[in-house]
Every structure is written in C-alpha cells, then in structure tokens.
Design a protein around this motif. Sequence first.
Motif, PDB file in Angstrom:
ATOM      1  N   GLY A 108      10.955   3.994 -14.856  1.00 35.48           N
ATOM      2  CA  GLY A 108      11.711   4.645 -13.815  1.00 35.48           C
ATOM      3  C   GLY A 108      11.490   3.942 -12.486  1.00 35.48           C
ATOM      4  N   PRO A 109      12.325   4.221 -11.485  1.00 32.82           N
ATOM      5  CA  PRO A 109      12.197   3.529 -10.198  1.00 32.82           C
ATOM      6  C   PRO A 109      10.813   3.663  -9.568  1.00 32.82           C
ATOM      7  CG  PRO A 109      14.263   4.756 -10.296  1.00 32.82           C
ATOM      8  CD  PRO A 109      13.476   5.145 -11.500  1.00 32.82           C
ATOM      9  N   PHE A 110      10.257   4.886  -9.554  1.00 38.21           N
ATOM     10  CA  PHE A 110       8.951   5.086  -8.929  1.00 38.21           C
ATOM     11  C   PHE A 110       7.821   4.570  -9.816  1.00 38.21           C
ATOM     12  CE2 PHE A 110      11.589   8.131  -6.619  1.00 38.21           C
ATOM     13  CZ  PHE A 110      11.224   7.844  -5.311  1.00 38.21           C
ATOM     14  N   GLN A 111       8.008   4.607 -11.125  1.00 39.60           N
ATOM     15  CA  GLN A 111       7.040   3.983 -12.012  1.00 39.60           C
ATOM     16  C   GLN A 111       6.989   2.482 -11.761  1.00 39.60           C
ATOM     17  OE1 GLN A 111       8.514   5.223 -15.873  1.00 39.60           O
ATOM     18  NE2 GLN A 111       6.959   6.827 -16.043  1.00 39.60           N
ATOM     19  N   ALA A 112       8.159   1.860 -11.624  1.00 38.01           N
ATOM     20  CA  ALA A 112       8.213   0.426 -11.365  1.00 38.01           C
ATOM     21  C   ALA A 112       7.544   0.089 -10.035  1.00 38.01           C
ATOM     22  CB  ALA A 112       9.665  -0.052 -11.371  1.00 38.01           C
ATOM     23  N   MET A 113       7.784   0.928  -9.009  1.00 37.86           N
ATOM     24  CA  MET A 113       7.141   0.709  -7.721  1.00 37.86           C
ATOM     25  C   MET A 113       5.625   0.755  -7.862  1.00 37.86           C
ATOM     26  SD  MET A 113       9.613   3.062  -5.287  1.00 37.86           S
ATOM     27  CE  MET A 113       8.285   3.290  -4.107  1.00 37.86           C
ATOM     28  N   ALA A 114       5.124   1.768  -8.572  1.00 38.70           N
ATOM     29  CA  ALA A 114       3.678   1.931  -8.724  1.00 38.70           C
ATOM     30  C   ALA A 114       3.071   0.781  -9.505  1.00 38.70           C
ATOM     31  CB  ALA A 114       3.379   3.263  -9.412  1.00 38.70           C
TER      32      ALA A 114
ATOM     33  N   SER B  94      -0.535  -3.412  -9.182  1.00 40.22           N
ATOM     34  CA  SER B  94      -1.003  -4.650  -9.817  1.00 40.22           C
ATOM     35  C   SER B  94      -1.070  -5.794  -8.812  1.00 40.22           C
ATOM     36  CB  SER B  94      -0.097  -5.025 -10.992  1.00 40.22           C
ATOM     37  OG  SER B  94       1.238  -5.259 -10.558  1.00 40.22           O
ATOM     38  N   ALA B  95      -0.142  -5.827  -7.843  1.00 40.30           N
ATOM     39  CA  ALA B  95      -0.175  -6.868  -6.809  1.00 40.30           C
ATOM     40  C   ALA B  95      -1.407  -6.718  -5.925  1.00 40.30           C
ATOM     41  CB  ALA B  95       1.098  -6.804  -5.968  1.00 40.30           C
ATOM     42  N   LEU B  96      -1.738  -5.482  -5.559  1.00 40.62           N
ATOM     43  CA  LEU B  96      -2.928  -5.234  -4.753  1.00 40.62           C
ATOM     44  C   LEU B  96      -4.190  -5.553  -5.547  1.00 40.62           C
ATOM     45  CD1 LEU B  96      -1.835  -1.868  -3.102  1.00 40.62           C
ATOM     46  CD2 LEU B  96      -2.150  -4.045  -1.918  1.00 40.62           C
ATOM     47  N   PHE B  97      -4.182  -5.190  -6.818  1.00 44.16           N
ATOM     48  CA  PHE B  97      -5.317  -5.472  -7.692  1.00 44.16           C
ATOM     49  C   PHE B  97      -5.520  -6.980  -7.812  1.00 44.16           C
ATOM     50  CE2 PHE B  97      -7.352  -5.384 -12.035  1.00 44.16           C
ATOM     51  CZ  PHE B  97      -8.500  -4.730 -11.619  1.00 44.16           C
TER      52      PHE B  97
ATOM     53  N   LEU C 127       0.830  -1.209   0.000  1.00 44.93           N
ATOM     54  CA  LEU C 127       0.000   0.000   0.000  1.00 44.93           C
ATOM     55  C   LEU C 127       0.865   1.260   0.000  1.00 44.93           C
ATOM     56  CD1 LEU C 127      -2.717  -1.138   2.571  1.00 44.93           C
ATOM     57  CD2 LEU C 127      -3.131  -0.610   0.157  1.00 44.93           C
ATOM     58  N   ILE C 128       1.882   1.273   0.857  1.00 50.75           N
ATOM     59  CA  ILE C 128       2.776   2.441   0.916  1.00 50.75           C
ATOM     60  C   ILE C 128       3.513   2.616  -0.406  1.00 50.75           C
ATOM     61  CG2 ILE C 128       4.856   3.367   2.022  1.00 50.75           C
ATOM     62  CD1 ILE C 128       3.892   2.014   4.627  1.00 50.75           C
ATOM     63  N   MET C 129       4.007   1.524  -0.954  1.00 47.97           N
ATOM     64  CA  MET C 129       4.753   1.591  -2.208  1.00 47.97           C
ATOM     65  C   MET C 129       3.873   2.087  -3.351  1.00 47.97           C
ATOM     66  SD  MET C 129       6.951  -1.460  -3.999  1.00 47.97           S
ATOM     67  CE  MET C 129       8.347  -1.345  -2.868  1.00 47.97           C
ATOM     68  N   ALA C 130       2.639   1.605  -3.403  1.00 48.98           N
ATOM     69  CA  ALA C 130       1.730   2.041  -4.464  1.00 48.98           C
ATOM     70  C   ALA C 130       1.419   3.528  -4.326  1.00 48.98           C
ATOM     71  CB  ALA C 130       0.438   1.219  -4.415  1.00 48.98           C
TER      72      ALA C 130
ATOM     73  N   GLY D  39       4.649   5.591  -5.107  1.00 43.72           N
ATOM     74  CA  GLY D  39       4.994   5.471  -6.516  1.00 43.72           C
ATOM     75  C   GLY D  39       4.117   6.319  -7.409  1.00 43.72           C
ATOM     76  N   VAL D  40       2.796   6.272  -7.179  1.00 43.46           N
ATOM     77  CA  VAL D  40       1.868   7.042  -8.014  1.00 43.46           C
ATOM     78  C   VAL D  40       2.007   8.534  -7.764  1.00 43.46           C
ATOM     79  CG1 VAL D  40      -0.575   7.510  -8.450  1.00 43.46           C
ATOM     80  CG2 VAL D  40       0.223   5.146  -8.256  1.00 43.46           C
ATOM     81  N   LEU D  41       2.213   8.938  -6.518  1.00 44.36           N
ATOM     82  CA  LEU D  41       2.332  10.368  -6.214  1.00 44.36           C
ATOM     83  C   LEU D  41       3.597  10.971  -6.800  1.00 44.36           C
ATOM     84  CD1 LEU D  41       1.086  10.501  -2.505  1.00 44.36           C
ATOM     85  CD2 LEU D  41      -0.043  11.475  -4.522  1.00 44.36           C
ATOM     86  N   VAL D  42       4.691  10.211  -6.798  1.00 36.74           N
ATOM     87  CA  VAL D  42       5.954  10.734  -7.322  1.00 36.74           C
ATOM     88  C   VAL D  42       6.000  10.634  -8.847  1.00 36.74           C
ATOM     89  CG1 VAL D  42       8.457  10.466  -7.330  1.00 36.74           C
ATOM     90  CG2 VAL D  42       7.192  10.235  -5.186  1.00 36.74           C
ATOM     91  N   ALA D  43       5.624   9.473  -9.372  1.00 38.76           N
ATOM     92  CA  ALA D  43       5.626   9.257 -10.826  1.00 38.76           C
ATOM     93  C   ALA D  43       4.180   9.278 -11.304  1.00 38.76           C
ATOM     94  CB  ALA D  43       6.298   7.930 -11.160  1.00 38.76           C
ATOM     95  N   ARG D  44       3.643  10.462 -11.507  1.00 43.72           N
ATOM     96  CA  ARG D  44       2.228  10.593 -11.826  1.00 43.72           C
ATOM     97  C   ARG D  44       1.952  10.105 -13.251  1.00 43.72           C
ATOM     98  NH1 ARG D  44      -0.452  15.745  -8.849  1.00 43.72           N
ATOM     99  NH2 ARG D  44       0.454  15.353  -6.797  1.00 43.72           N
ATOM    100  N   PRO D  45       0.908   9.286 -13.407  1.00 47.59           N
ATOM    101  CA  PRO D  45       0.578   8.786 -14.747  1.00 47.59           C
ATOM    102  C   PRO D  45       0.200   9.923 -15.682  1.00 47.59           C
ATOM    103  CG  PRO D  45      -0.517   7.495 -13.049  1.00 47.59           C
ATOM    104  CD  PRO D  45       0.059   8.692 -12.375  1.00 47.59           C
TER     105      PRO D  45
END
Length: 305
Positions: free
Chosen positions: A220-226, A231-234, A121-124, A127-133
Amino acid sequence: MWIALIAILIYSVAGYWVVSNFEIPPIRGMAWLFILLGGICQMAGMWFFGLLFKESIQEVGGNITSWQGFKAGLVGAGVARLIPVGGAITPVAMAWTVRDETSEGTGPALRAVLFNYAGLLIMAGVGVLVARPTGSAQVFGIGLIVLAPIVLLAGVMLMFGSGRLQSLNKYLPKFVRDRLASSVIDHPPTLQTQFYLWSRLILEVAAMWFVFHAFQIDLGPFQAMAVFAASALFGGLPGTPGGLGITEFGLALMLGAYGFRAADAAVAILIYRVISYWLPAATGFLAGGTTFLRSDEAKEAEASG
C-alpha cells in the motif's frame, strides 16, 4: 574505483547465491515494463534533488542550470554509495561539481542533504503510524510503532531547524565559520523547497513500488513509504558504502513486518537495489569523471604532461 569493483564482486556473489537458493518468479513483459518505470522514477527523483540544490544556491545569490544541479546530485549520490560514511561527504562532492559556476555551493548542498534526511524521517514516521506492521514480526512491529512518533518529531525539527544554518554556523570553529559565512544562510523551507523535496522522495518510493509490484509484492502507499524510508535511514548508518548489504537487510526486515517473507522478496530486493544503488552510483561516477575531465585542473595536468 577500487571500492566500486570490490562492491560489484561482493554483490555478484550475493546475487548468485540468492538466485541459486531461492525460486525466481517469472518475469513477463509487464514486469519488465514496471522495472523500467522504476529506473525512470529513480532518475527523475535525482532530477528533483538537483532542482532542490539549485534553489538553495539561488538563495545565496548564485546560479546554476538545472542540468548542473542534476549532475551535482548524481555526483553526490555516487559518493554516498561508493564511500563508507559517504553521506557526510555528499555536500562537498556536490559543491565540487559546480565549483566553476559558483563558489557558494557548500552551504546550499548541506541544506539540500539535511532536508532530504528530514523528509526520510517524516516519511518513515508517518508511514509506520498509518500502516502499522502486523503479522509474524509483531515484536519488531511494536518497536517500530513506539519509535515512529520520535522519528516523526525528529524529522519535523530537522526540516525547520535546518533552515537556520546561519544561526548554527556561529558555533563552528572560526576558520570553518569564515569559509561558510557567505553561503550558509537562514533559509527555511519554502513551498518550492517542499515541492522539490517531496517530488524527489515520492518518485523514489514509486521506483521501489514498481519493482516490487513486478514481483507480485504489492505494498500500500503508506507501507511503501515506511519500507523505503526506514530502510534508507537504516542503510545510512555508518558502515558499508551506501549501506550496501545493510539496506537490503533493512528492506527484508520491513517487508517481513508487513507479512512478506524474505524468501519471496529476495530477488525483488536485489533487482530494486540494482536500480536504487547501482544506477545512481554508475551515473554519478560518470558525471564526476566528465566534470573532472572538463575542469581547469585536468587541462593544466594535460598541458604539464
């Protein structure tokens, strides 16, 4: 075993369809090396999950070896991948694996699993906040950005709230409370806990990054985290065993949010899922089988037969 055979059949058909309908990027020598590194990182992540379980057992006065913790993590991963809603049974499977070494495995296993979900949850969220889609999936990306702070907050609350299992235990039915009283303790995450947890998650993110990089999908690192965490949570939502099919869909959605077309990523997603799903499932099945064959129950059954 039947679930595994059916899953293999369905995945084989899906894989054949993808290979037949999408262009397969050339896999050269370095690409095979990256795929191999992905497999190594995936199994190394399972090792750290076993260390997290071992540390939790030590907190309740028990002790297991690092190898036993690793084996318990594999069995838990196998159950989570081969049984629908297997994530809920993972702590029981882990405790079963080490039952000859300690009778206090259920609480520590539950703690390890909860910390894993908290980390996702923290990683997602981060990741999304730093590497915004951005890009074509803008509406979906906006939805992710709106959800990200909520997901992050939920992860932080679970991370530090799950360390107070003894406080929560009093709300369980009496017969459950009595059985778990000795193994469910207040154990907030220590620095060692954080090291094991984030080593596990970062290694699994690296496993995904290596496989995607082999197919020229550079995140990127944060994209990979997100992408990994979301996807794991999904895929962890109730439904198919281990999120089979759902996680693949989640990976395609998240990659689309970062501008990668599903058609270009289809083969890479399949290869990655062989490493992230089938490798732990197979080794977990093997670990669980060997554990049972060496157990007192198996010896008694052999003697009576």
